[in-house]
Design an enzyme around this catalytic site. Structure first.
Site, mmCIF file in Angstrom:
data_model
loop_
_atom_site.group_PDB
_atom_site.id
_atom_site.type_symbol
_atom_site.label_atom_id
_atom_site.label_comp_id
_atom_site.label_asym_id
_atom_site.label_seq_id
_atom_site.Cartn_x
_atom_site.Cartn_y
_atom_site.Cartn_z
ATOM 1 N N LYS A 227 -70.170 -46.924 31.682
ATOM 2 C CA LYS A 227 -71.214 -47.474 30.808
ATOM 3 C C LYS A 227 -72.218 -48.266 31.647
ATOM 4 O O LYS A 227 -71.874 -49.273 32.262
ATOM 5 C CB LYS A 227 -70.580 -48.374 29.737
ATOM 6 C CG LYS A 227 -71.603 -49.162 28.905
ATOM 7 C CD LYS A 227 -70.933 -50.007 27.810
ATOM 8 C CE LYS A 227 -71.943 -50.942 27.139
ATOM 9 N NZ LYS A 227 -71.334 -51.791 26.072
ATOM 10 N N ASP A 232 -77.832 -55.766 27.301
ATOM 11 C CA ASP A 232 -77.499 -55.474 25.910
ATOM 12 C C ASP A 232 -77.950 -56.627 25.026
ATOM 13 O O ASP A 232 -77.248 -57.630 24.873
ATOM 14 C CB ASP A 232 -75.986 -55.247 25.783
ATOM 15 C CG ASP A 232 -75.573 -54.869 24.367
ATOM 16 O OD1 ASP A 232 -76.466 -54.604 23.539
ATOM 17 O OD2 ASP A 232 -74.351 -54.831 24.102
ATOM 18 N N LYS A 239 -77.928 -59.679 19.143
ATOM 19 C CA LYS A 239 -76.839 -60.616 19.422
ATOM 20 C C LYS A 239 -77.336 -62.054 19.316
ATOM 21 O O LYS A 239 -78.473 -62.344 19.692
ATOM 22 C CB LYS A 239 -76.348 -60.429 20.862
ATOM 23 C CG LYS A 239 -75.500 -59.209 21.114
ATOM 24 C CD LYS A 239 -75.032 -59.192 22.557
ATOM 25 C CE LYS A 239 -74.270 -57.916 22.874
ATOM 26 N NZ LYS A 239 -73.038 -57.769 22.113
ATOM 27 N N ASP A 250 -73.362 -55.803 31.314
ATOM 28 C CA ASP A 250 -72.981 -54.682 30.452
ATOM 29 C C ASP A 250 -73.068 -53.320 31.160
ATOM 30 O O ASP A 250 -72.798 -52.290 30.560
ATOM 31 C CB ASP A 250 -73.819 -54.692 29.165
ATOM 32 C CG ASP A 250 -73.022 -54.236 27.960
ATOM 33 O OD1 ASP A 250 -71.778 -54.262 28.021
ATOM 34 O OD2 ASP A 250 -73.645 -53.834 26.948
ATOM 35 N N ASP A 309 -75.593 -52.583 17.986
ATOM 36 C CA ASP A 309 -74.910 -53.293 19.069
ATOM 37 C C ASP A 309 -73.672 -52.527 19.564
ATOM 38 O O ASP A 309 -73.099 -52.881 20.587
ATOM 39 C CB ASP A 309 -74.528 -54.700 18.602
ATOM 40 C CG ASP A 309 -74.272 -55.654 19.750
ATOM 41 O OD1 ASP A 309 -74.507 -55.263 20.910
ATOM 42 O OD2 ASP A 309 -73.843 -56.795 19.474
ATOM 43 N N GLU A 311 -73.645 -49.830 21.111
ATOM 44 C CA GLU A 311 -74.445 -48.839 21.837
ATOM 45 C C GLU A 311 -73.683 -48.175 22.976
ATOM 46 O O GLU A 311 -73.975 -47.038 23.333
ATOM 47 C CB GLU A 311 -75.722 -49.493 22.369
ATOM 48 C CG GLU A 311 -75.587 -50.242 23.710
ATOM 49 C CD GLU A 311 -74.614 -51.429 23.682
ATOM 50 O OE1 GLU A 311 -74.378 -51.966 22.576
ATOM 51 O OE2 GLU A 311 -74.088 -51.806 24.746
ATOM 52 N N ARG A 313 -70.603 -47.051 23.247
ATOM 53 C CA ARG A 313 -69.860 -45.850 22.846
ATOM 54 C C ARG A 313 -70.808 -44.678 22.597
ATOM 55 O O ARG A 313 -70.442 -43.521 22.779
ATOM 56 C CB ARG A 313 -68.993 -46.152 21.619
ATOM 57 C CG ARG A 313 -69.762 -46.515 20.381
ATOM 58 C CD ARG A 313 -68.884 -47.154 19.307
ATOM 59 N NE ARG A 313 -68.464 -48.517 19.659
ATOM 60 C CZ ARG A 313 -67.718 -49.288 18.879
ATOM 61 N NH1 ARG A 313 -67.268 -48.835 17.706
ATOM 62 N NH2 ARG A 313 -67.394 -50.508 19.264
HETATM 63 N N1 BES Z 1 -71.342 -54.987 25.408
HETATM 64 C C1 BES Z 1 -70.777 -55.307 24.154
HETATM 65 C C2 BES Z 1 -69.315 -55.707 24.234
HETATM 66 C C3 BES Z 1 -68.965 -56.957 24.944
HETATM 67 C C4 BES Z 1 -69.381 -58.179 24.468
HETATM 68 C C5 BES Z 1 -68.149 -56.876 26.030
HETATM 69 C C6 BES Z 1 -69.003 -59.311 25.122
HETATM 70 C C7 BES Z 1 -67.763 -58.010 26.676
HETATM 71 C C8 BES Z 1 -68.209 -59.232 26.231
HETATM 72 C C9 BES Z 1 -70.854 -54.120 23.223
HETATM 73 O O1 BES Z 1 -71.966 -53.303 23.379
HETATM 74 C C10 BES Z 1 -70.875 -54.669 21.851
HETATM 75 O O2 BES Z 1 -71.832 -55.323 21.528
HETATM 76 N N2 BES Z 1 -69.822 -54.423 21.073
HETATM 77 C C11 BES Z 1 -69.730 -54.916 19.763
HETATM 78 C C12 BES Z 1 -69.210 -53.816 18.870
HETATM 79 C C13 BES Z 1 -69.366 -54.106 17.410
HETATM 80 C C14 BES Z 1 -70.833 -54.088 17.019
HETATM 81 C C15 BES Z 1 -68.591 -53.063 16.650
HETATM 82 C C16 BES Z 1 -68.780 -56.105 19.753
HETATM 83 O O3 BES Z 1 -67.791 -56.103 20.503
HETATM 84 O O4 BES Z 1 -69.044 -57.055 19.033
HETATM 85 ZN ZN ZN Z 2 -72.844 -53.324 25.227
HETATM 86 MN MN MN Z 3 -73.626 -54.012 22.258
#
Ligand code: BES
Ligand code: ZN
Ligand code: MN
Length: 459
Positions: A227, A232, A239, A250, A309, A311, A313
């Site tokens: 990834k 992000d 966020k 990210d 968010d 994104e 996946r």
């Molecule tokens: N990059 C983030 C995940 C993340 C956040 C990893 C903080 C490590 C630390 C990812 O893109 C994300 O925002 N995931 C969301 C998914 C949700 C919207 C289903 C999350 O984990 O809140």
């Molecule tokens: Zn992310």
């Molecule tokens: Mn995200």
């Protein structure tokens, strides 16, 4: 050879790793005046304690460092990683037999890392270690890989966008005679990567799919997908500031597959390696993708965007589909995909997911041996239903918000069907507060364990 490693033994200052059991014997062999000085200065053979030993002329003759008793392995195997911060500039070596020479050397070298790119003063201590016997032929490339991953993650997003990530990939490829191809911007639509384009199109910095290949075309195919979200913001489902702050990291999945690739290519493993990095910035602008948009993926499955968010996946899905098309023997993906993985296992223990039990067992074994901890979590099929969409084949987020890391793994699994074996790592790629051998900042996770597994299979 990595610059933290020294080539010559001459003038290297000996470091004695001691515990309560070994101290009395060692004490007898040392200069009594130096021992008296160390004890007067408060040295005790307890984990983490240290003392500098003077010579008769007042030079630095040796170092004592307390480690965990061998019969009671401690809480932090990387304890000698504190040494570089405690010692003056110079060249050091470990004296005497070591329980785990590779671990001691790795801890020391990883503890010597500093991110100095933006420091105008010279705050890097020139510290070197003579690698101990038994540290492994690949020690230097393992250290280089970890430094590479950390540097890439630590570099702020303004200087580590999709273009710079491609440059970093090309620099690595040039070192090893690998080939890099890249599909940039609207070409992603022509070449059928709709999800990578949808996520990345809102940024002024063009999204791309970076594609590195190396090795004998007839060797077993190992493909690593990372990834590469260079920042992000969360997209339109933005966020909050506390969550956005760290999002330069990210692209940690990309950094870690590049680290793994460096180790694989340095060791000349008998594989046809492919590294795929969907590199994008999840930004906000007038042409940003939106909640409840629907996109047809490369795989053909239509995806409803429950949350912009989620994104990572999405970009991985198209890249995994491409990887899967050539039926690799092993398909690996890594990414900083969910906060939920951190809630479950904390920052230092990334979960991995695979349906291949033999692969899972081997990974767990190598993770322990390499001190690169990993924990298997389940591809729990009943939770698949959480990804149902009312209008499309699948939603990118679950209803309910439970089991976030598992749900993400199940989403990705939909895009893998032909690969003989697939494993997904939901990594953190970051050390929140300095620990021995792990300075606060970007971190290399899972790459070392993965590489040890590949070395066993494809040497
Ligand atoms: N990059 C983030 C995940 C993340 C956040 C990893 C903080 C490590 C630390 C990812 O893109 C994300 O925002 N995931 C969301 C998914 C949700 C919207 C289903 C999350 O984990 O809140
Ligand atoms: Zn992310
Ligand atoms: Mn995200």
């Amino acid at each position: 050879m990595h610059p933290v490693l020294a080539t010559s033994e001459t003038k290297a200052v000996p470091i004695h790793l001691v515990d309560r059991a070994s101290w009395p014997g060692l004490r007898e062999t040392l200069d009594p005046a130096a021992v008296a000085f160390a004890e007067a200065a408060g040295f005790e053979p307890r984990p983490g304690r240290h003392a500098l030993l003077p010579s008769a002329e007042g030079a630095l003759a040796g170092v004592l460092f307390g480690v965990d008793p061998q019969d009671r392995p401690g809480r932090d195997p990387f304890l000698p990683g504190r040494l570089p911060a405690l010692l003056p500039a110079g060249t050091y070596r470990f004296e005497g037999p070591l329980a785990e020479p590779r671990l001691a050397a790795l801890a020391f070298a990883l503890g010597a890392y500093r991110f100095t790119r933006y420091r105008s003063g010279n705050d890097r201590t020139e510290i070197h270690l003579v690698p101990p016997d038994g540290a492994g032929d690949d020690l230097s490339s393992v250290i280089e890989a970890a430094y590479l991953a950390r540097d890439l993650v630590n570099t702020p997003s303004n200087e580590m966008g999709p273009f710079e990530l491609e440059e970093a990939t090309r620099t690595l490829a040039a070192k090893h005679g690998a080939t890099v191809r890249s599909i940039v911007g609207d070409a992603l639509l022509n070449d059928d990567f709709p999800l990578i384009h949808a996520v990345g199109r809102s940024s002024a910095r063009a999204p791309r799919l970076i594609d590195l290949t190396w090795g004998d075309a007839d060797a077993p195919k190992v493909t690593l997908v990372g990834k590469g979200v260079c920042f992000d913001t969360g997209g339109l489902d933005l966020k909050p500031e506390s969550a956005m702050r760290l999002m330069k990291k990210d692209m940690g999945g990309a950094a870690n597959v590049l680290a793994a690739a460096h180790m694989i290519m340095s060791r000349g493993l008998k594989v046809r390696l492919r590294v795929l990095i969907p590199a994008v910035e999840n930004a906000v602008s007038g042409n940003a993708f939106r909640p409840l948009d629907v996109y047809r993926s490369r795989k053909g499955l239509t995806v409803e965007i429950g949350n912009t968010d989620a994104e990572g996946r999405l970009v991985l899905a198209d890249a995994l589909t491409l990887a899967d098309e050539e039926v690799p023997d092993l398909l690996v993906d890594m990414g900083t995909l969910t906060g939920a993985a951190r809630v479950a296992l904390g920052p230092d223990l990334p979960p991995f997911y695979t349906a291949d039990d033999a692969l899972a067992a081997a990974l767990a074994r190598h993770a322990a041996a390499e001190h690169d901890p990993l924990w298997r979590m389940p591809l729990w099929a009943p939770y698949d239903a959480m990804l149902e969409s009312k209008v499309a084949d699948i939603d990118n987020v679950a209803t309910g918000g439970f089991a976030g890391s598992i749900v993400c793994a199940l989403f990705l699994q939909r895009f893998v069907s032909a690969a003989k074996s697939w494993v997904h790592f939901d990594i953190f790629a970051w050390t929140p507060a300095t620990k021995p051998g792990k300075p606060e900042g970007g971190e290399c996770q899972a790459a070392r364990a993965l590489c040890a597994l590949l070395a066993e299979r494809y040497r």
